[in-house]
Scaffold this motif. Structure first.
Motif, short mmCIF file in Angstrom:
data_model
loop_
_atom_site.label_atom_id
_atom_site.label_comp_id
_atom_site.label_asym_id
_atom_site.label_seq_id
_atom_site.Cartn_x
_atom_site.Cartn_y
_atom_site.Cartn_z
N PRO A 74 148.13 11.41 -51.28
CA PRO A 74 147.83 10.19 -50.53
C PRO A 74 146.34 9.85 -50.64
O PRO A 74 145.50 10.72 -50.81
CB PRO A 74 148.19 10.55 -49.09
N LEU A 75 146.06 8.57 -50.53
CA LEU A 75 144.68 8.11 -50.64
C LEU A 75 143.91 8.16 -49.34
O LEU A 75 142.69 8.19 -49.34
CB LEU A 75 144.66 6.66 -51.15
N ASP A 76 144.61 8.15 -48.22
CA ASP A 76 143.91 8.07 -46.95
C ASP A 76 144.70 8.82 -45.87
O ASP A 76 145.73 9.44 -46.15
CB ASP A 76 143.70 6.61 -46.54
N GLU A 77 144.18 8.77 -44.66
CA GLU A 77 144.80 9.50 -43.55
C GLU A 77 146.17 8.96 -43.15
O GLU A 77 146.92 9.63 -42.45
CB GLU A 77 143.86 9.51 -42.33
N ASP A 78 146.51 7.76 -43.62
CA ASP A 78 147.85 7.22 -43.34
C ASP A 78 148.94 7.98 -44.08
O ASP A 78 150.11 7.88 -43.73
CB ASP A 78 147.93 5.74 -43.73
N GLY A 79 148.58 8.68 -45.14
CA GLY A 79 149.56 9.45 -45.91
C GLY A 79 150.39 8.64 -46.86
O GLY A 79 151.42 9.12 -47.34
N ASP A 80 149.97 7.39 -47.13
CA ASP A 80 150.74 6.56 -48.06
C ASP A 80 150.69 7.14 -49.47
O ASP A 80 149.63 7.42 -50.00
CB ASP A 80 150.19 5.13 -48.08
N ARG A 81 151.85 7.31 -50.05
CA ARG A 81 151.97 7.84 -51.40
C ARG A 81 152.56 6.76 -52.29
O ARG A 81 153.07 5.76 -51.81
CB ARG A 81 152.86 9.07 -51.39
N PRO A 82 152.52 6.97 -53.61
CA PRO A 82 153.15 5.98 -54.50
C PRO A 82 154.61 5.77 -54.12
O PRO A 82 155.31 6.70 -53.70
CB PRO A 82 153.04 6.64 -55.88
N ARG A 83 155.04 4.54 -54.28
CA ARG A 83 156.45 4.23 -54.01
C ARG A 83 156.89 3.15 -54.98
O ARG A 83 156.07 2.41 -55.53
CB ARG A 83 156.66 3.80 -52.57
N GLY A 84 158.19 3.10 -55.20
CA GLY A 84 158.71 2.11 -56.12
C GLY A 84 160.18 2.30 -56.37
O GLY A 84 160.87 3.04 -55.66
N VAL A 85 160.65 1.64 -57.42
CA VAL A 85 162.07 1.72 -57.77
C VAL A 85 162.21 1.54 -59.28
O VAL A 85 161.45 0.79 -59.90
CB VAL A 85 162.91 0.67 -57.00
N PHE A 86 163.16 2.26 -59.85
CA PHE A 86 163.48 2.14 -61.27
C PHE A 86 164.99 1.96 -61.39
O PHE A 86 165.76 2.60 -60.67
CB PHE A 86 163.04 3.39 -62.04
N VAL A 87 165.39 1.10 -62.30
CA VAL A 87 166.79 0.84 -62.57
C VAL A 87 167.07 1.28 -64.00
O VAL A 87 166.32 0.95 -64.92
CB VAL A 87 167.12 -0.66 -62.41
#
Length: 118
Positions: A74-87
């Motif tokens: 994660p980039l910051d204290e929020d803990g957000d990580r990469p997210r997405g979708v693949f088909v």
């Protein structure tokens, strides 16, 4: 010969994660050319896209890269990580989805994509 599958999707990343993402997707494998960044990114989210028709046997290599990208810290204290979708769709008309969230790649049922999977 082997069947071809179409892979397309994206990941949402922070701008500070771009150097690490570039290192992950920079391999010289035959399908690495499917990765692309926007030419003129804007605002606060950076998107990394993938699109390509690949041999079914190469899916594990692409998934391994997506798993490494998902695992970026994660980039910051929020803990957000990469997210997405693949088909992923194949010549038999099957469709599969891979959701990227919370540091993992999850196989989920594919919605009805109509003619996209044929």
């Amino acid at each position: 010969m082997g069947m071809y599958v179409s892979v397309r999707g994206w990941l949402e990343l922070g701008f500070a994660q771009k150097p690490d993402a570039d290192r992950i997707v920079a391999d010289d494998d035959p399908y690495s050319g499917g990765w692309a960044w926007p030419v003129k990114p804007f605002n606060w989210t950076l998107y990394l896209f993938y699109g390509g028709d690949v041999r079914e046997g190469a899916l594990h290599e692409i998934r391994a890269k997506v798993e490494r990208l998902a695992a970026l810290p994660p980039l910051d204290e929020d803990g957000d990580r990469p997210r997405g979708v693949f088909v992923v769709t194949d010549e038999r008309g099957r469709a599969r989805c891979r959701h990227v969230r919370e540091g993992a790649v999850l196989d989920v049922p594919a919605p009805d994509f109509g003619g996209l999977a044929s």
